[in-house]
Enzyme design. Structure first.
Site, PDB file in Angstrom:
ATOM      1  CG  ASP A 135      -0.302  -0.028   2.538  1.00  8.94           C
ATOM      2  OD1 ASP A 135       0.923   0.201   2.620  1.00  8.94           O
ATOM      3  OD2 ASP A 135      -1.004  -0.277   3.539  1.00  8.94           O
TER       4      ASP A 135
ATOM      5  CG  HIS B 252       0.189   0.489   6.861  1.00 11.84           C
ATOM      6  ND1 HIS B 252      -0.802   0.685   5.924  1.00 11.84           N
ATOM      7  CD2 HIS B 252      -0.280   0.986   8.035  1.00 11.84           C
ATOM      8  CE1 HIS B 252      -1.841   1.272   6.503  1.00 11.84           C
ATOM      9  NE2 HIS B 252      -1.548   1.469   7.779  1.00 11.84           N
TER      10      HIS B 252
END
Length: 214
Positions: A186, A189
């Site tokens: 993503d 993170h």
């Protein structure tokens, strides 16, 4: 004879109470506790518990000779307002030092930096009232964020640290943000390697904070 039996239950309760209290008191004297109040990064989003930030910080602290228990008090998606709402019960009373690592979701949601600053001020003030040491982790907004907003947001953390007289770790994601090999798919993170970089940066600061508390 009626009086003698009635004393025994009371005496047994007193002894049992003393024995129950003694181990807890002993443990409280021996261990140090760090609590990380944060969001999905603290919660270990996408990672096993052994690779999440609390576990990795604990391992790094032990390498530095600080035998502390590190507790994660992270809630994915939490903003500074959410942290303020739960700080009193999420950070347990035996905490020696609390790392406040909130603000990323405020940034993503475009929350007014003044509100973020007010929330952080109140979180820190509550912890200080409880005699808990505080380290504040700041954030550096990514390049895609508008310059004016990014500048105002980034200024929140040093302002809170200065006003409250606490230690500031300037950027929680230093060395990790915008580095694909250290992040999950993503892009937001950190992966286990990225968390290791964060933990290595935080551990000396937290070890010093623990040491100043005797």
């Amino acid at each position: 004879m009626d009086a003698t039996p009635s004393r025994f239950p009371t005496r047994r309760l007193m002894i049992a109470g003393a024995l129950a209290a003694w181990p807890a008191h002993g443990l409280a004297q021996q261990r140090r506790v760090v609590t990380i109040l944060g969001d999905s990064i603290t919660a270990g989003y996408g990672l096993p518990a052994s690779a999440a930030l609390p576990a990795q910080v604990q391992a790094q602290l032990r390498k530095l000779g600080a035998d502390a228990v590190v507790r994660g008090a992270g809630v994915s998606g939490d903003t500074t307002a959410g942290g303020l709402a739960r700080v009193d019960f999420s950070v347990q009373r035996d905490t020696d030092v609390c790392l406040v690592a909130l603000g990323g979701n405020d940034l993503l949601q475009g929350i007014d930096p003044k509100r973020t600053q007010a929330n952080l001020d109140r979180i820190v003030a509550r912890l200080k009232t409880r005699k808990i040491g505080v380290v504040l982790a700041g954030l550096a907004p990514p390049p895609v964020i508008g310059r004016a907003y990014a500048r105002e947001f980034q200024a929140v953390f040093p302002a809170v640290a200065k006003a409250q007289g606490i230690t500031l770790y300037p950027n929680l994601l230093a060395g990790v943000a915008q580095t694909p090999r250290l992040n999950q798919q993503d892009g937001f993170h950190p992966n286990a390697q990225g968390v290791a970089v964060i933990a290595q940066g935080l551990a000396p600061i937290l070890a010093k904070a623990l040491a100043t508390r005797g």
